[in-house]
Design a protein around this motif. Sequence first.
Motif, PDB file in Angstrom:
ATOM      1  N   LEU A   1       0.776  -0.954  -0.068  1.00  0.00           N
ATOM      2  CA  LEU A   1      -0.070  -0.203   0.045  1.00  0.00           C
ATOM      3  C   LEU A   1       0.927   1.357   0.069  1.00  0.00           C
ATOM      4  N   VAL A   2       2.040   1.234   0.701  1.00  0.00           N
ATOM      5  CA  VAL A   2       2.889   2.362   0.642  1.00  0.00           C
ATOM      6  C   VAL A   2       3.442   2.682  -0.614  1.00  0.00           C
ATOM      7  N   ALA A   3       3.688   1.589  -1.301  1.00  0.00           N
ATOM      8  CA  ALA A   3       4.136   1.614  -2.797  1.00  0.00           C
ATOM      9  C   ALA A   3       3.090   2.216  -3.839  1.00  0.00           C
ATOM     10  N   VAL A   4       2.079   1.729  -3.373  1.00  0.00           N
ATOM     11  CA  VAL A   4       0.750   2.247  -4.325  1.00  0.00           C
ATOM     12  C   VAL A   4       0.598   3.776  -4.067  1.00  0.00           C
ATOM     13  N   VAL A   5       0.466   4.060  -2.784  1.00  0.00           N
ATOM     14  CA  VAL A   5       0.394   5.632  -2.610  1.00  0.00           C
ATOM     15  C   VAL A   5       1.470   6.453  -3.119  1.00  0.00           C
ATOM     16  N   LEU A   6       2.522   6.109  -2.874  1.00  0.00           N
ATOM     17  CA  LEU A   6       3.666   6.567  -3.601  1.00  0.00           C
ATOM     18  C   LEU A   6       3.796   6.787  -5.037  1.00  0.00           C
ATOM     19  N   GLY A   7       3.299   5.675  -5.696  1.00  0.00           N
ATOM     20  CA  GLY A   7       3.302   5.624  -7.156  1.00  0.00           C
ATOM     21  C   GLY A   7       2.121   6.470  -7.747  1.00  0.00           C
ATOM     22  N   VAL A   8       0.871   6.370  -6.990  1.00  0.00           N
ATOM     23  CA  VAL A   8      -0.085   7.350  -7.448  1.00  0.00           C
ATOM     24  C   VAL A   8       0.461   8.763  -7.379  1.00  0.00           C
ATOM     25  N   HIS A   9       0.869   9.182  -6.166  1.00  0.00           N
ATOM     26  CA  HIS A   9       1.566  10.310  -5.956  1.00  0.00           C
ATOM     27  C   HIS A   9       2.454  11.103  -6.978  1.00  0.00           C
ATOM     28  N   LEU A  10       3.457  10.061  -7.261  1.00  0.00           N
ATOM     29  CA  LEU A  10       4.555  10.436  -8.007  1.00  0.00           C
ATOM     30  C   LEU A  10       4.157  10.139  -9.648  1.00  0.00           C
ATOM     31  N   HIS A  11       2.875   9.581  -9.948  1.00  0.00           N
ATOM     32  CA  HIS A  11       2.709   9.057 -11.176  1.00  0.00           C
ATOM     33  C   HIS A  11       3.794   8.216 -11.685  1.00  0.00           C
ATOM     34  N   ASP A  12       4.130   7.124 -10.939  1.00  0.00           N
ATOM     35  CA  ASP A  12       5.316   6.318 -11.459  1.00  0.00           C
ATOM     36  C   ASP A  12       4.686   4.964 -11.708  1.00  0.00           C
ATOM     37  N   ALA A  13       4.612   4.655 -13.086  1.00  0.00           N
ATOM     38  CA  ALA A  13       4.094   3.296 -13.176  1.00  0.00           C
ATOM     39  C   ALA A  13       4.985   2.127 -12.826  1.00  0.00           C
ATOM     40  N   GLY A  14       6.266   2.321 -12.843  1.00  0.00           N
ATOM     41  CA  GLY A  14       7.304   1.374 -12.299  1.00  0.00           C
ATOM     42  C   GLY A  14       6.934   0.887 -10.873  1.00  0.00           C
ATOM     43  N   LEU A  15       6.699   2.091 -10.022  1.00  0.00           N
ATOM     44  CA  LEU A  15       6.650   1.922  -8.690  1.00  0.00           C
ATOM     45  C   LEU A  15       5.316   0.863  -8.448  1.00  0.00           C
ATOM     46  N   LEU A  16       4.175   1.472  -9.392  1.00  0.00           N
ATOM     47  CA  LEU A  16       2.863   0.790  -9.203  1.00  0.00           C
ATOM     48  C   LEU A  16       3.204  -0.968  -9.375  1.00  0.00           C
ATOM     49  N   ALA A  17       3.951  -1.083 -10.347  1.00  0.00           N
ATOM     50  CA  ALA A  17       4.199  -2.509 -10.895  1.00  0.00           C
ATOM     51  C   ALA A  17       5.073  -3.137  -9.412  1.00  0.00           C
ATOM     52  N   ALA A  18       5.723  -2.417  -9.159  1.00  0.00           N
ATOM     53  CA  ALA A  18       6.544  -2.904  -7.902  1.00  0.00           C
ATOM     54  C   ALA A  18       5.645  -3.174  -6.823  1.00  0.00           C
ATOM     55  N   ALA A  19       4.735  -2.273  -6.412  1.00  0.00           N
ATOM     56  CA  ALA A  19       3.705  -2.622  -5.428  1.00  0.00           C
ATOM     57  C   ALA A  19       2.891  -3.982  -5.739  1.00  0.00           C
ATOM     58  N   ALA A  20       2.508  -4.141  -6.998  1.00  0.00           N
ATOM     59  CA  ALA A  20       1.827  -5.273  -7.348  1.00  0.00           C
ATOM     60  C   ALA A  20       2.660  -6.604  -7.095  1.00  0.00           C
ATOM     61  N   VAL A  21       3.967  -6.477  -7.192  1.00  0.00           N
ATOM     62  CA  VAL A  21       4.815  -7.733  -6.976  1.00  0.00           C
ATOM     63  C   VAL A  21       4.800  -7.740  -5.390  1.00  0.00           C
ATOM     64  N   VAL A  22       5.094  -6.661  -4.779  1.00  0.00           N
ATOM     65  CA  VAL A  22       5.085  -6.799  -3.207  1.00  0.00           C
ATOM     66  C   VAL A  22       3.631  -7.465  -2.583  1.00  0.00           C
ATOM     67  N   ILE A  23       2.783  -6.766  -3.328  1.00  0.00           N
ATOM     68  CA  ILE A  23       1.323  -7.413  -2.669  1.00  0.00           C
ATOM     69  C   ILE A  23       1.083  -8.647  -2.941  1.00  0.00           C
ATOM     70  N   ALA A  24       1.527  -9.134  -4.221  1.00  0.00           N
ATOM     71  CA  ALA A  24       1.424 -10.765  -4.480  1.00  0.00           C
ATOM     72  C   ALA A  24       2.253 -11.515  -3.698  1.00  0.00           C
ATOM     73  N   MET A  25       3.437 -11.061  -3.635  1.00  0.00           N
ATOM     74  CA  MET A  25       4.632 -11.872  -3.155  1.00  0.00           C
ATOM     75  C   MET A  25       4.449 -11.905  -1.558  1.00  0.00           C
ATOM     76  N   LYS A  26       4.517 -10.840  -1.076  1.00  0.00           N
ATOM     77  CA  LYS A  26       4.586 -10.799   0.564  1.00  0.00           C
ATOM     78  C   LYS A  26       3.381 -10.876   1.141  1.00  0.00           C
ATOM     79  N   GLY A  27       2.150 -10.482   0.303  1.00  0.00           N
ATOM     80  CA  GLY A  27       0.805 -10.503   1.176  1.00  0.00           C
ATOM     81  C   GLY A  27       0.187 -11.798   0.724  1.00  0.00           C
ATOM     82  N   VAL A  28       0.636 -12.377  -0.298  1.00  0.00           N
ATOM     83  CA  VAL A  28      -0.367 -13.558  -0.419  1.00  0.00           C
ATOM     84  C   VAL A  28       0.799 -14.817  -0.662  1.00  0.00           C
ATOM     85  N   VAL A  29       1.629 -14.827  -1.686  1.00  0.00           N
ATOM     86  CA  VAL A  29       2.183 -16.010  -1.812  1.00  0.00           C
ATOM     87  C   VAL A  29       3.046 -16.655  -0.905  1.00  0.00           C
TER      88      VAL A  29
END
Lengths: 219, 486
Positions: A46-74
């Motif tokens: 979520l931290v990465a999502v908020v930062l990504g939205v704020h900075l309009h950074d697509a790479g950061l949003l992708a990283a956020a997706a990876v983090v949520i998938a790996m550390k939140g679920v898998v």
Amino acid sequence: MNGSSYSSALTLAAGAVLVCAVAILWLASIRSVIRMVAAQGMALGLVAVVLGVHLHDAGLLAAAAVVIAMKGVVIPVLLGRASGGNSGSRESRPLVNVPASLVASAALIVLAFVTGRSVARFVGTTAGALVPIGIATLLIGFFVLVARRRPTFQIVGLLMVDNGIALTAFLCTAGFPFLIELGVSFDVLLGVVVLMVLSQRLRIEFGDVDLDELQELHD
Amino acid sequence: MVLVTILALPLLGGTAIAVGRGRRASAWVAVATNGATLVLGILTAVRVVKDGPISGAWGVLRADALSVFMVIVIGAISLLASWLGIRTMAREQELENGSSVRSSHYGMLVQAFVGFMLLAVLAANVGVLWVAVEATTIVTAFLVGYRRTRGSLEASWKYIVICSVGIALAFLGTVFVYLAALHAGGHSAQALDWTSLMAHAHRFNPSLMRFAFALIVLGYGTKVGLAPMHSWLPDAHSQAPAPVSALMSGVLLTVAFYAILRFKAVTDVALGPGFARTLLVVVALLSLALAASLLITQRDYKRMLAYHSIEHMGLIALGAAAGIRLAIAAVLLHILGHGLAKSVLFLTSGEIMAAEGTSQIDGVRTLLARRPALGGVFGVGLVALLGLPPFSLFTSELVMVRAEFEVGLGWAAVLAMVAMVVIFIAVVGHARHMLLGPPTSSHLPAPPPRWVATPLIGGLAVCGFIGVFAWPLSGLLEAAARVVAS
């Protein structure tokens, strides 16, 4: 997002990471600890999502997706499955009991704010001001590694150390270049898998074991 | 292109083992690919010394003289280790009643291990370097715990937990370096590239760099086995199969040290040489003192070799602390010499353990009389490792001491020499027990087959050769030292 809602969203998400860390110290059942470390992974994402939205950074949003998938679920699902046979098992005799652990965590948080202040000042952004939270999470992760004796708890401790560092990285530099971020996540995943396999082999070989009972090797 | 080929070679060897299901012929293919890595490393070194650094794979890979030197070290040691690994795999198949499943897993993991080490030294970007070093931890954890005995499981658990924490700290250090680089005007995608770091380092924030380099030394230092972060090393090195111990002690430790050398160069530009020097002198002297005190009472010869690695890592750290070009050249020569001698010794100790059935020093007696080939190689290897001429470790230790005196670290060099004398006496005492004495029976066991003895003797011969004739290496050492010397 306007300035103040950005800053409160970011503070909330980063704060949630730390709250999860403290909660892990408080919990004794392995199942709820795994749930809590999953929640911590989600908060980190979520931290990465908020930062990504704020900075309009697509790479950061992708990283956020990876983090949520790996550390939140898998990783939590794998961890839960690995300790599935005795998922109700508890940390029965921690080296440091719960009240003392909570006091220690308070001290560690103070320490983190003292040491992290100079970095926070150097970064100078809203996100940078939250860097001590990342360092506090890292220190509490260390504490779990030292003070808890079940193999699963040690894996959780490692994950907390890693989450603390990842949080610091997101807050300091808005994340690494995406390729490296991906490599890092992959390493963490593999590391956890290896540890889980090892802990199963330990259980086969030694029975349901506390780690400080391993004393085959010494000088 | 050549860099991609170097990285593809271990993959090819691993694939051969997977396809050949661990049969002997497929293991020989892996030996051949590791030999090819060595040859290609030497050819690339000639080119790099002449024409300067080369890069490949869209800038992800980069080889300067320092990188290719490390490629040569990795190639040489992995050639030796995979050669003797054939013995390990064959023994494993016997234990598993002819099934080759586990032995082929072993072979593939070793090749993956070699591949990640090559990636670590060829990465253009210190972030990729981190990913590769962490990957070696993961791969080797399985190899340390390969025998699934209680001891080896305990060792691999300790190994992965301690090294993961260490390497996590190195990551935090890398994050702070990245932060410093971004603030000094680096572009985010390239900011962690070695060339970009060196170009901007003079503008890095000093207090942040101090914090970062301390974390890097603590983090990668854990993997190097420097005291006080060494506690995993004796366990892991004594429990792993011999070829894995040889690879870990011979090259993995120094690949981690390579990372410290790179960051030290950046730190020196940002802060001047004083800060890194102080930090490295402290960990170096601690490691030497610890190795000396624990070698005296050692009862297990594989653990003895492991503590000996801590000593040599201490010497290397002290040489790096001196930091001038002469010192770095000697450090690199020491990395090669120690790698060769130590891997031969670990491989020989594996043969001794298989023949004698024990790793206790007390359990092995009169080896030289009963098994002249194994005992001889073990003895000569120890002579090399203790830094006696004609082996290259003598040369490199001498030059390091000279360089340390030159930069005012003479007191540290003297302390190091005291530790070395203690270690010398302790190791000679242990070796005397193991090697000398009259044979207890007139029946001599069969010597190891010639194909087993060849790489062991060859490794020591090369170590002796470069000790006497440094000229084939001098150009490369000179160029490599220039990359990171202060």
